[in-house]
Design an enzyme around this catalytic site. Structure first.
Site, PDB file in Angstrom:
ATOM      1  CG  ASP A 136      70.670 101.423  40.930  1.00  0.00           C
ATOM      2  OD1 ASP A 136      71.417 102.296  41.419  1.00  0.00           O
ATOM      3  OD2 ASP A 136      70.819 100.963  39.780  1.00  0.00           O
ATOM      4  CE  LYS A 160      71.316  97.355  37.060  1.00  0.00           C
ATOM      5  NZ  LYS A 160      70.896  98.187  38.224  1.00  0.00           N
ATOM      6  CG  ASP A 202      69.565 103.450  37.395  1.00  0.00           C
ATOM      7  OD1 ASP A 202      70.718 103.298  37.813  1.00  0.00           O
ATOM      8  OD2 ASP A 202      69.301 104.191  36.415  1.00  0.00           O
ATOM      9  CG  ASN A 203      70.921 100.865  35.606  1.00  0.00           C
ATOM     10  OD1 ASN A 203      70.929 100.622  36.817  1.00  0.00           O
ATOM     11  ND2 ASN A 203      71.706 101.781  35.077  1.00  0.00           N
ATOM     12  CD  GLU A 252      75.115 104.940  36.006  1.00  0.00           C
ATOM     13  OE1 GLU A 252      74.012 105.180  35.489  1.00  0.00           O
ATOM     14  OE2 GLU A 252      75.335 103.877  36.574  1.00  0.00           O
TER      15      GLU A 252
HETATM   16  C1  LIG Z   1      69.821  90.243  44.307  1.00  0.00           C
HETATM   17  N1  LIG Z   1      69.623  90.859  45.569  1.00  0.00           N
HETATM   18  C2  LIG Z   1      70.421  91.805  46.097  1.00  0.00           C
HETATM   19  N2  LIG Z   1      70.243  92.121  47.412  1.00  0.00           N
HETATM   20  C3  LIG Z   1      71.043  93.053  47.975  1.00  0.00           C
HETATM   21  N3  LIG Z   1      72.027  93.727  47.325  1.00  0.00           N
HETATM   22  C4  LIG Z   1      72.220  93.426  46.027  1.00  0.00           C
HETATM   23  C5  LIG Z   1      71.435  92.468  45.347  1.00  0.00           C
HETATM   24  N4  LIG Z   1      71.844  92.416  44.060  1.00  0.00           N
HETATM   25  C6  LIG Z   1      72.860  93.285  43.937  1.00  0.00           C
HETATM   26  N5  LIG Z   1      73.094  93.903  45.122  1.00  0.00           N
HETATM   27  C7  LIG Z   1      74.068  94.956  45.383  1.00  0.00           C
HETATM   28  O1  LIG Z   1      73.652  96.079  44.607  1.00  0.00           O
HETATM   29  C8  LIG Z   1      74.753  96.586  43.850  1.00  0.00           C
HETATM   30  C9  LIG Z   1      74.618  96.133  42.435  1.00  0.00           C
HETATM   31  C10 LIG Z   1      74.128  96.924  41.499  1.00  0.00           C
HETATM   32  C11 LIG Z   1      73.987  96.421  40.103  1.00  0.00           C
HETATM   33  N6  LIG Z   1      74.037  97.563  39.201  1.00  0.00           N
HETATM   34  C12 LIG Z   1      74.557  97.413  37.991  1.00  0.00           C
HETATM   35  O2  LIG Z   1      74.969  96.330  37.580  1.00  0.00           O
HETATM   36  C13 LIG Z   1      74.678  98.621  37.145  1.00  0.00           C
HETATM   37  C14 LIG Z   1      75.505  98.548  36.021  1.00  0.00           C
HETATM   38  C15 LIG Z   1      75.682  99.654  35.191  1.00  0.00           C
HETATM   39  C16 LIG Z   1      76.543  99.545  34.011  1.00  0.00           C
HETATM   40  C17 LIG Z   1      76.154 100.102  32.806  1.00  0.00           C
HETATM   41  C18 LIG Z   1      76.979  99.998  31.668  1.00  0.00           C
HETATM   42  C19 LIG Z   1      78.205  99.349  31.768  1.00  0.00           C
HETATM   43  F1  LIG Z   1      79.015  99.261  30.697  1.00  0.00           F
HETATM   44  C20 LIG Z   1      78.608  98.795  32.983  1.00  0.00           C
HETATM   45  C21 LIG Z   1      77.780  98.889  34.094  1.00  0.00           C
HETATM   46  C22 LIG Z   1      75.028 100.870  35.495  1.00  0.00           C
HETATM   47  C23 LIG Z   1      74.208 100.936  36.626  1.00  0.00           C
HETATM   48  O3  LIG Z   1      73.565 102.094  36.955  1.00  0.00           O
HETATM   49  C24 LIG Z   1      74.014  99.825  37.449  1.00  0.00           C
HETATM   50  O4  LIG Z   1      73.160  99.945  38.509  1.00  0.00           O
HETATM   51  C25 LIG Z   1      75.994  95.992  44.495  1.00  0.00           C
HETATM   52  O5  LIG Z   1      76.378  96.798  45.577  1.00  0.00           O
HETATM   53  C26 LIG Z   1      75.479  94.629  44.938  1.00  0.00           C
HETATM   54  O6  LIG Z   1      76.242  94.107  46.018  1.00  0.00           O
HETATM   55 MG   LIG Z   2      72.028 101.752  38.354  1.00  0.00          MG
END
Ligand SMILES: CNc1ncnc2c1ncn2[C@@H]1O[C@H](/C=C/CNC(=O)c2cc(-c3ccc(F)cc3)cc(O)c2O)[C@@H](O)[C@H]1O
Ligand SMILES: [Mg+2]
Length: 214
Positions: free
Chosen positions: A141, A144, A169-170, A199
């Site tokens: 999650d 992406k 997810d997603n 969500e």
């Molecule tokens: C790449 N390696 C990584 N290692 C450790 N942590 C990581 C990470 N990448 C991202 N993260 C962390 O995970 C989280 C990121 C999640 C990314 N999720 C999304 O972009 C997302 C985005 C949407 C979304 C859907 C529609 C919309 F219009 C806007 C947003 C819905 C979701 O359910 C999502 O999960 C942050 O806390 C980030 O700091």
């Molecule tokens: Mg998500």
């Protein structure tokens, strides 16, 4: 100074949820996101699918990629058998600070190890650092465009065994096209799509459950 959305989400948990009651923490976050501010938690609708997969797998070891504020972390950990372990990776320190407090409010610190850092750095160190052999369940999650490279990395590092489950997810919104194509066409996976909604909205989204065949 202006607060952040994760900080306001944590405040809602501390105000409306009962300490030590994970379900009340989940409910408080869902209410906050429905009534006050949308946030990218897996949410209540996809969360029910997540719950059913966790209960079916009954995992001893779980890896979550992307903790964010800890909503799915708490949701998963609340269903784990005793002695089961969930490792969750989060590289944004501000989000990690919030997630630790959400996890603490739920009283699930003993089941959850929140590791601050990037999945790409930590996946190769899982065995030596945490004594993990393989993961029974992985919840993807995070960013992406990292689902596919991190899945290949987990394969290379021998973190998946015959029967390991990947739950992503997603896969529709925002979408993970390269990951979907891979798990749906690779002979090493048996993949299944669970149709749902983004969500707290009526937009289509879903979870992809993929069994690693070894
Ligand atoms: C790449 N390696 C990584 N290692 C450790 N942590 C990581 C990470 N990448 C991202 N993260 C962390 O995970 C989280 C990121 C999640 C990314 N999720 C999304 O972009 C997302 C985005 C949407 C979304 C859907 C529609 C919309 F219009 C806007 C947003 C819905 C979701 O359910 C999502 O999960 C942050 O806390 C980030 O700091
Ligand atoms: Mg998500």
């Amino acid at each position: 100074t202006q607060s952040t959305r994760p900080q306001r989400m944590l405040a809602a948990v501390q105000k409306n949820a009962t300490r030590g009651d994970p379900r009340s923490v989940v409910k408080a976050i869902d209410q906050f996101c429905r009534q006050k501010e949308w946030a990218m938690n897996v949410g209540d609708e996809k969360g029910c699918i997540l719950d059913s997969v966790v209960s079916e797998v009954n995992p001893a070891t779980v890896l979550e990629l992307g903790t964010y504020c800890g909503y799915s972390t708490v949701r998963i950990a609340s269903l784990l058998p005793p002695h089961a372990k969930l490792i969750t990776l989060e590289f944004n320190p501000d989000n990690a600070v919030i997630a630790r407090q959400v996890i603490a409010w739920a009283g699930l610190e003993d089941k959850i190890q929140l590791v601050e850092g990037a999945s790409g750095d930590w996946i190769p160190k899982m065995k030596e650092e945490f004594g993990v052999k393989t993961f029974d369940l992985v919840f993807l999650d995070h960013w992406k465009d990292r689902y596919l490279p991190d899945t290949k990395l987990m394969e290379e590092c021998g973190l998946l065994r015959k029967g390991s489950i990947l739950l992503a997810d997603n896969v529709i919104c925002p979408g993970t096209p390269d990951y979907l194509e891979y798990v749906r066409n690779s002979p090493r996976y048996k993949s299944q799509y669970f149709k749902s909604h983004l969500e707290y909205t009526k937009v289509e989204d879903g979870l992809e459950k993929s069994v690693f065949l070894g």
